[in-house]
Every structure is written in structure tokens, then in C-alpha cells.
Design a protein around this motif. Structure first.
Motif, PDB file in Angstrom:
ATOM      1  N   LEU A   1      11.668  20.210  28.227  1.00  0.00           N
ATOM      2  CA  LEU A   1      10.936  21.254  27.388  1.00  0.00           C
ATOM      3  C   LEU A   1       9.521  21.153  27.169  1.00  0.00           C
ATOM      4  O   LEU A   1       8.913  21.962  27.180  1.00  0.00           O
ATOM      5  N   TYR A   2       9.377  19.811  26.996  1.00  0.00           N
ATOM      6  CA  TYR A   2       7.858  19.333  26.995  1.00  0.00           C
ATOM      7  C   TYR A   2       7.090  19.958  28.019  1.00  0.00           C
ATOM      8  O   TYR A   2       5.917  20.553  27.898  1.00  0.00           O
ATOM      9  N   LYS A   3       7.587  19.851  29.128  1.00  0.00           N
ATOM     10  CA  LYS A   3       6.968  20.074  30.509  1.00  0.00           C
ATOM     11  C   LYS A   3       6.691  21.784  30.535  1.00  0.00           C
ATOM     12  O   LYS A   3       5.693  22.257  30.540  1.00  0.00           O
TER      13      LYS A   3
ATOM     14  N   ALA B   1       6.982  17.360  18.600  1.00  0.00           N
ATOM     15  CA  ALA B   1       5.862  18.296  17.912  1.00  0.00           C
ATOM     16  C   ALA B   1       4.456  17.745  17.861  1.00  0.00           C
ATOM     17  O   ALA B   1       3.475  18.481  18.170  1.00  0.00           O
ATOM     18  N   ARG B   2       4.443  16.493  17.524  1.00  0.00           N
ATOM     19  CA  ARG B   2       3.122  15.852  17.623  1.00  0.00           C
ATOM     20  C   ARG B   2       2.376  15.666  18.938  1.00  0.00           C
ATOM     21  O   ARG B   2       1.153  15.920  18.893  1.00  0.00           O
TER      22      ARG B   2
ATOM     23  N   TYR C   1       2.762   8.949  24.298  1.00  0.00           N
ATOM     24  CA  TYR C   1       2.295  10.474  24.348  1.00  0.00           C
ATOM     25  C   TYR C   1       3.021  11.184  25.645  1.00  0.00           C
ATOM     26  O   TYR C   1       2.983  10.595  26.643  1.00  0.00           O
ATOM     27  N   GLY C   2       3.722  12.333  25.270  1.00  0.00           N
ATOM     28  CA  GLY C   2       4.523  12.989  26.351  1.00  0.00           C
ATOM     29  C   GLY C   2       5.809  12.222  26.916  1.00  0.00           C
ATOM     30  O   GLY C   2       6.196  12.715  28.166  1.00  0.00           O
ATOM     31  N   GLU C   3       6.110  11.071  26.595  1.00  0.00           N
ATOM     32  CA  GLU C   3       7.373  10.415  27.000  1.00  0.00           C
ATOM     33  C   GLU C   3       8.517  10.685  25.974  1.00  0.00           C
ATOM     34  O   GLU C   3       8.174  10.359  24.756  1.00  0.00           O
ATOM     35  N   PHE C   4       9.414  10.961  26.612  1.00  0.00           N
ATOM     36  CA  PHE C   4      10.913  11.106  25.807  1.00  0.00           C
ATOM     37  C   PHE C   4      12.111  10.487  26.444  1.00  0.00           C
ATOM     38  O   PHE C   4      12.271  10.437  27.346  1.00  0.00           O
TER      39      PHE C   4
ATOM     40  N   GLN D   1       3.358  26.598  29.461  1.00  0.00           N
ATOM     41  CA  GLN D   1       3.268  28.016  28.978  1.00  0.00           C
ATOM     42  C   GLN D   1       2.019  28.108  28.115  1.00  0.00           C
ATOM     43  O   GLN D   1       1.372  29.117  27.880  1.00  0.00           O
ATOM     44  N   GLY D   2       1.959  27.019  27.057  1.00  0.00           N
ATOM     45  CA  GLY D   2       0.861  26.985  26.126  1.00  0.00           C
ATOM     46  C   GLY D   2      -0.545  26.798  26.565  1.00  0.00           C
ATOM     47  O   GLY D   2      -1.604  26.932  25.937  1.00  0.00           O
ATOM     48  N   SER D   3      -0.701  26.570  27.958  1.00  0.00           N
ATOM     49  CA  SER D   3      -2.034  26.424  28.727  1.00  0.00           C
ATOM     50  C   SER D   3      -2.365  27.742  28.964  1.00  0.00           C
ATOM     51  O   SER D   3      -3.482  27.764  29.502  1.00  0.00           O
TER      52      SER D   3
END
Length: 266
Positions: A104-106, A45-46, A93-96, A111-113
Motif C-alpha cells: 500500500l505504501y508503494k 502514516a508518518r 523509513y518506508g520499511e514495513f 499516486q500522491g506524487s
């Protein structure tokens, strides 16, 4: 914005994985697994909110991103207390570590862009995922301190959900839940759906409707006047300045004096 089936299904798969893995573990393993997983979910989320803040400059995204960091700190405190290992904390950041979260982050950042409204709706959806995910592990631990940590995180997520729904309403977009039941969603957002547009438009001044956040360590609760604090007796549309002095932060119990405005000018 209609949620695209691809990442909606991926998010559902992510939640299902949490349930299956949790049900197959012993109590101590559940607590370790749960804390590490929720740490990564809060990080997820962050990182998304930070990405959207940099993309759209939306102050809500920046504020809630800091709140999510506070949530990560709450979970890390529990991990340290019980001596669990948390390899997730070394990810940037952005690493999971979780492959579904990574995918899902990708999907969500793409989509949010597309628009600020898309980003806000994704924010609301992420908070739903947080609430559902935390609940799965909260129900399986008997440790009072871990229960208390999960309670704080859940309260924060409900507050964030209300803020995102409020922001969408201001833009004329009605958000509908994807993962919470209708009853759970209505209990979470309270009167936001029907009152936000009118209460924000009749505020005495824009300064009165500024957002405030709790500065207490490992809290980060955000007070949005458009949302209020219904559980604490503060109705939507109540400026922070009009809250009674004896009101307390619903997450950490800090006094009203512990809050600061964000951003300084709004």
C-alpha cells in the motif's frame, strides 16, 4: 481525485486482516498484537507524510508527520510498560513488516506524487484507516492505560483528518470518506466541509491563520485555525491568538502556552 480501485481494495483487505486476526486471539494477545500493529500503522502514516513533504514541500505534511512520530512514541510506551516485543521499531523509513502495508505504501506514494491534491486526499484516507484500525483493537482491550492511549491516538487522527479535509477545501476539492460511515465522517470533520473556504478567506491576516502544534512530549496535536476545535468549543476560522487562555489541548490537556507556531513564517 477518484481513489483508484487497486489500492482502495488493498486498504480494505488490510483492515479485514486486522479484524480476522484480532477475533482469533486471547485478550493478552490482542493487546500485544494491537499495540504492535497500531505502532506500524502510525509509522505508515508518518512515513507517507514525510515522503509527501519531501515531494511537495507541504508544511502540513511535515507537521503531521511529527505528530505521527509522537503517536508512535505513545504506543511504544505502552509496549515497553507491558514488556511486549516490537520488532517494527527497527524498520527504517518506508520499511514495513506487514506485506499489505508495504504494498500500500508503494501504491500511495506513486499516486500522491501526481499532484499535491492527490497527496492531501491520500492523507485524509490514511487517517480514516487509522481511525478504523484503532477502533478494532480499542473495543477489545479492558486495560485503562491502553484505552487512554488509543483515545489519544483517535483524537489526533480525527484532528488530522479535519486538517487534510480543510486543506483540500481550500483548493476547491471536496473530500468524500472511503472507510468511515457518512455519520462517523460528519461527526469527525464537523463543519469543515461547509465553512472552511469562507472562514479562511475572510481571516484578518494570513498570520492569524497559522498552524500551531502542541510541544508536550508524546502529543503532537496540531491546531489548524481553519478547523478549530469544535469539541472544545472553538469554532472553525478562529485564529490561535483568539483562543481563550484557559483552553486546553484536546489530546494531552496541556495549556495554550505549550503550543508553538509551525512553520515560523506561513
Amino acid at each position: 481525485m477518484a481513489v483508484e480501485k487497486g489500492y482502495a481494495a488493498l486498504a480494505l483487505a488490510l483492515l479485514s486482516t486486522a479484524v480476522l486476526s484480532a477475533c482469533s486471539s486471547k485478550t493478552k494477545d490482542i493487546e500485544e498484537e494491537g499495540l504492535v500493529r497500531i505502532y506500524e500503522v502510525e509509522k505508515f502514516a508518518r512515513d507517507i507524510y514525510k515522503y509527501f513533504h519531501e515531494k511537495w514541500g507541504t508544511y502540513i505534511m511535515d507537521t503531521i508527520s511529527h505528530s505521527e512520530q509522537a503517536h508512535m512514541d505513545i504506543v511504544q510506551e505502552m509496549i515497553d510498560k507491558y514488556g511486549f516485543d516490537n520488532p517494527i521499531k527497527y524498520n527504517g523509513y518506508g520499511e514495513f513488516t506487514n506485506k499489505d502495508l508495504k504494498e500500500l505504501y508503494k501504491e500511495l506514494t506513486v499516486q500522491g506524487s501526481k499532484s499535491e491534491e492527490d497527496a492531501l486526499e491520500i492523507g485524509a484516507m490514511v487517517e480514516e484507516i487509522d481511525i478504523v484500525d484503532i477502533k478494532k483493537y480499542w473495543e477489545q482491550t479492558e486495560a485503562a492505560d491502553i484505552n487512554n492511549a488509543y483515545s489519544k491516538l483517535t483524537t489526533g487522527s480525527h484532528g488530522h483528518l479535519r486538517i487534510f479535509v480543510s486543506a483540500l477545501n481550500e483548493k476547491g476539492v471536496q473530500y468524500r470518506p472511503h472507510y468511515l460511515s457518512v455519520q462517523e465522517y460528519n461527526e469527525s470533520v464537523g463543519t469543515v466541509i461547509t465553512t472552511t473556504v469562507t472562514t479562511t478567506s475572510t481571516a484578518s491576516s494570513s498570520a492569524d491563520m497559522r498552524v500551531y502544534y502542541c510541544q508536550t512530549d508524546m502529543c503532537g496535536y496540531v491546531y489548524d485555525p481553519a478547523v478549530g476545535d469544535p469539541d472544545g468549543g472553538i469554532a472553525p476560522g478562529t485564529p490561535f491568538e483568539d483562543i481563550p487562555d484557559d483552553w486546553r489541548c484536546p489530546v494531552c490537556g496541556a495549556t495554550k502556552a505549550s503550543f508553538a507556531n509551525y512553520p515560523p513564517e506561513h
